[in-house]
Design an enzyme around this catalytic site. Structure first.
Site, PDB file in Angstrom:
ATOM      1  N   LYS A 192      -9.443  61.926  24.488  1.00  0.00           N
ATOM      2  CA  LYS A 192     -10.095  62.778  25.487  1.00  0.00           C
ATOM      3  C   LYS A 192     -11.232  61.966  26.105  1.00  0.00           C
ATOM      4  CE  LYS A 192     -13.497  65.391  26.007  1.00  0.00           C
ATOM      5  NZ  LYS A 192     -13.778  65.062  27.416  1.00  0.00           N
TER       6      LYS A 192
ATOM      7  N   GLU B 113     -20.059  56.871  16.729  1.00  0.00           N
ATOM      8  CA  GLU B 113     -20.969  55.865  17.313  1.00  0.00           C
ATOM      9  C   GLU B 113     -21.856  56.630  18.285  1.00  0.00           C
ATOM     10  OE1 GLU B 113     -22.773  53.742  19.428  1.00  0.00           O
ATOM     11  OE2 GLU B 113     -20.971  52.942  20.403  1.00  0.00           O
TER      12      GLU B 113
ATOM     13  N   CYS C  72     -25.869  52.568  24.776  1.00  0.00           N
ATOM     14  CA  CYS C  72     -26.492  53.033  23.532  1.00  0.00           C
ATOM     15  C   CYS C  72     -27.234  51.901  22.823  1.00  0.00           C
ATOM     16  CB  CYS C  72     -25.453  53.662  22.614  1.00  0.00           C
ATOM     17  SG  CYS C  72     -24.020  52.632  22.406  1.00  0.00           S
TER      18      CYS C  72
ATOM     19  N   GLU D  46     -34.286  58.426  23.726  1.00  0.00           N
ATOM     20  CA  GLU D  46     -33.411  57.411  24.313  1.00  0.00           C
ATOM     21  C   GLU D  46     -33.418  57.625  25.831  1.00  0.00           C
ATOM     22  OE1 GLU D  46     -29.265  57.802  23.285  1.00  0.00           O
ATOM     23  OE2 GLU D  46     -28.913  55.663  23.554  1.00  0.00           O
TER      24      GLU D  46
HETATM   25  P1  ADP Z   1     -22.417  61.678  27.516  1.00  0.00           P
HETATM   26  O1  ADP Z   1     -22.896  62.845  28.295  1.00  0.00           O
HETATM   27  O2  ADP Z   1     -23.412  60.611  27.366  1.00  0.00           O
HETATM   28  O3  ADP Z   1     -21.055  61.241  27.904  1.00  0.00           O
HETATM   29  P2  ADP Z   1     -21.692  63.378  25.417  1.00  0.00           P
HETATM   30  O4  ADP Z   1     -21.871  63.238  23.966  1.00  0.00           O
HETATM   31  O5  ADP Z   1     -22.280  64.560  26.066  1.00  0.00           O
HETATM   32  O6  ADP Z   1     -22.288  62.072  26.012  1.00  0.00           O
HETATM   33  O7  ADP Z   1     -20.172  63.295  25.790  1.00  0.00           O
HETATM   34  C1  ADP Z   1     -19.301  62.331  25.216  1.00  0.00           C
HETATM   35  C2  ADP Z   1     -17.914  62.898  25.188  1.00  0.00           C
HETATM   36  O8  ADP Z   1     -17.921  64.084  24.389  1.00  0.00           O
HETATM   37  C3  ADP Z   1     -17.358  63.294  26.528  1.00  0.00           C
HETATM   38  O9  ADP Z   1     -15.976  62.972  26.540  1.00  0.00           O
HETATM   39  C4  ADP Z   1     -17.540  64.795  26.545  1.00  0.00           C
HETATM   40  O10 ADP Z   1     -16.628  65.493  27.358  1.00  0.00           O
HETATM   41  C5  ADP Z   1     -17.274  65.121  25.102  1.00  0.00           C
HETATM   42  N1  ADP Z   1     -17.828  66.404  24.650  1.00  0.00           N
HETATM   43  C6  ADP Z   1     -18.944  67.027  25.033  1.00  0.00           C
HETATM   44  N2  ADP Z   1     -19.126  68.175  24.350  1.00  0.00           N
HETATM   45  C7  ADP Z   1     -18.076  68.280  23.509  1.00  0.00           C
HETATM   46  C8  ADP Z   1     -17.666  69.219  22.513  1.00  0.00           C
HETATM   47  N3  ADP Z   1     -18.386  70.302  22.241  1.00  0.00           N
HETATM   48  N4  ADP Z   1     -16.523  68.976  21.844  1.00  0.00           N
HETATM   49  C9  ADP Z   1     -15.794  67.878  22.099  1.00  0.00           C
HETATM   50  N5  ADP Z   1     -16.124  66.946  22.995  1.00  0.00           N
HETATM   51  C10 ADP Z   1     -17.245  67.139  23.701  1.00  0.00           C
END
Ligand code: ADP
Length: 506
Positions: free
Chosen positions: A196, A274, A308, A407
């Site tokens: 995903k 990570e 990161c 961060e």
């Molecule tokens: P960033 O905004 O820096 O990309 P995130 O941790 O918000 O970092 O998002 C990283 C990934 O996690 C993206 O693919 C996002 O769609 C996914 N994501 C965000 N919230 C969820 C969740 N509750 N469950 C699964 N995946 C999620």
């Protein structure tokens, strides 16, 4: 949600122009070897952060689609796990070769979806491909052990077995390399996966899947589902909790990492996380200051600070502070050229989205309101658009400012003056993050002391860039669990099976 209203005539025109340049641009997700829509038929727009034009619409998949993809990966695992290491190595190398051949197309896609300057996108493709090459080799070195038995006539065997379907959830900042780093490793180990990608940057993931198919990766080994942010939690729940999933491999924020870790715990699933960093960049008086400055530009402004492992806190010894700050300001002024990633000469692109732009400007405004000074930058470059933030150097940063602890994930360097090694260590370690740290010194004893005492998973001595396919990448504390790259990166996706061969005398 049908979002065709997002298409203006201008964006439609851009869309067709961009498509012509990008042969690997897909508009469907990839499950079990088929390019598919969402079961609900919903779509969402993927926008270019430089100009907000819609590049394409993609399926806005939900939990039901995630389940279909997990089932496909689980079904394929039954056969993929029995392929030989040599076969998997061969397929990975074919995939690597195709990705190398198409690196310009892949880079154009990254620049369109993530906004990076084209040269940086090319760098990411080379870096991402290096993991496919590395794991093509590593696949044949995931060995077991034969351990001397304490009993006569018995033999102890430890073998490494693939742990099944891996859910791969990735961020937007390195949309391609974060996928190859995980998928190369898990395929080498004999696992299958459901990816995903970030809602902001799914196109390079789909392009990589297209090349995997061309390389002969069997259907169901790699599945890519796309969804808007709205559907991410529902999709994520299936990817963590479905009984066919053996491991969740995630790169992203600590906030989301904790949610996924909690969901994975329900089924005692393996995790590889990570997460965020808060890297100190420490410069001592013995350092080669010109070198430390050149490296600081890379450690801070690569990907416009959206990394990161990017340097987050510059801790500069008082004996060299003025020289460092002056040199940093002059380099930023000369070398940080802001603009759309497709424009020749640009070194810093837009921030990925409005939320990120708001976060970065909010941190700077808070610091300045509490007494920090922006020696350069400190504001949006409004003439370029609402996501272009000027490369910034902040001094007089104090502990009561949000930027001291958080961060930044943007093009803002914040400098603090330190007066001793002890003080540097105290400040550097005063965080729950523990990903990367950078130290500049020519004092050998000091280099080893710092390496030992810094509470970080990775320490670079006299360098601002440390990632590659060969070393083990990863953090401690709230920066994560597990390692990527190196042989350890492949072993993350295996279980150790102990087999006792007994009654050898019977
Ligand atoms: P960033 O905004 O820096 O990309 P995130 O941790 O918000 O970092 O998002 C990283 C990934 O996690 C993206 O693919 C996002 O769609 C996914 N994501 C965000 N919230 C969820 C969740 N509750 N469950 C699964 N995946 C999620």
């Amino acid at each position: 949600m049908v979002v065709s209203r997002c298409f203006t005539m201008k964006s439609l025109k851009m869309f067709s122009v961009q498509r012509r340049g990008m042969h690997l641009l897909k508009d469907k997700a990839y499950i079990n070897g088929e390019w598919v829509k969402a079961t609900s038929n919903a779509v969402y727009p993927v926008q270019n952060p430089a100009d907000d034009n819609v590049i394409t619409e993609l399926p806005d998949m939900d939990a039901a689609d995630a389940k279909t993809a997990v089932d496909a990966a689980a079904n394929t695992f039954k056969t993929w796990r029995d392929t030989t290491a040599k076969e998997r190595s061969y397929i990975l190398r074919k995939w690597f070769n195709l990705c190398e051949k198409h690196s310009d197309d892949l880079a154009a896609i990254i620049t369109a979806e993530a906004g990076k300057p084209l040269a940086e996108s090319k760098g990411e493709i080379a870096y991402g491909n290096s993991f496919l090459e590395w794991f093509a080799d590593t696949a044949r070195h995931i060995n077991g052990e034969i351990i001397p038995s304490p009993w006569p006539n018995k033999q102890i065997l430890l073998t490494r077995q693939p742990l099944g379907v891996v859910s791969v959830i990735t961020p937007w900042n390195f949309p391609y390399a974060m996928i190859t780093r995980k998928v190369g490793a898990l395929m080498a180990a004999g696992c299958t996966c459901v990816i995903k990608p970030s809602e902001d940057t799914p196109l390079s993931a789909l392009a990589a899947a297209e090349l995997a198919e061309q390389a002969g990766v069997p259907k169901g080994v790699i599945n890519v589902i796309t969804s808007s942010r709205k559907n991410a939690p529902g999709v994520g729940k299936v990817l963590c909790e479905d009984e066919n999933v053996g491991c969740i491999s995630f790169t992203g924020s600590t906030f989301v990492g904790k949610i996924l870790y909690g969901q994975a715990a329900k089924g005692i699933k393996r995790v590889a996380l990570e997460l965020g960093g808060n890297a100190p960049y420490i410069v001592f008086p013995s350092a080669d200051i010109e070198h430390a400055l050149d490296q600081a530009m890379l450690a801070k402004f690569r990907n416009n600070g959206q990394a990161c492992i990017g340097a987050n806190r510059f801790l500069i010894h008082e004996a060299v502070y003025d020289k460092f700050v002056e040199g940093f300001k002059s380099r930023i002024g000369k070398k940080c050229i802001l603009g759309p990633g497709t424009k020749e000469g640009v070194t810093c692109g837009p921030l990925i989205n409005k939320e990120q732009a708001k976060k970065v400007s909010g941190l700077v405004d808070d610091a300045v309101s509490k007494g920090a000074e922006a020696l350069i930058g400190g504001k949006f470059a409004k003439e370029l658009g609402d996501k272009f933030y000027e490369s910034t150097l902040l001094v007089n940063v104090k502990p009561d400012m949000n930027i001291y602890n958080e961060e930044i994930f943007g093009p803002v360097a914040s400098c603090l003056k330190i007066s001793s090694e002890e003080e540097a260590l105290k400040i550097a370690n005063s965080t729950r993050s523990g990903l990367a740290a950078y130290v500049f010194t020519k004092d050998l004893g000091q280099a080893f002391r710092m390496s030992r005492q810094l509470e970080f998973g990775m320490v670079a001595i006299n360098d601002g860039i440390l990632s590659a396919a060969e070393p083990a990448f990863g953090g401690i504390k709230e920066s994560g669990i597990g390692r990527e790259g190196s042989l350890h990166g492949a072993e993350e996706y295996t279980d150790i099976k102990y087999t006792l061969m007994s009654a050898l005398d019977k």
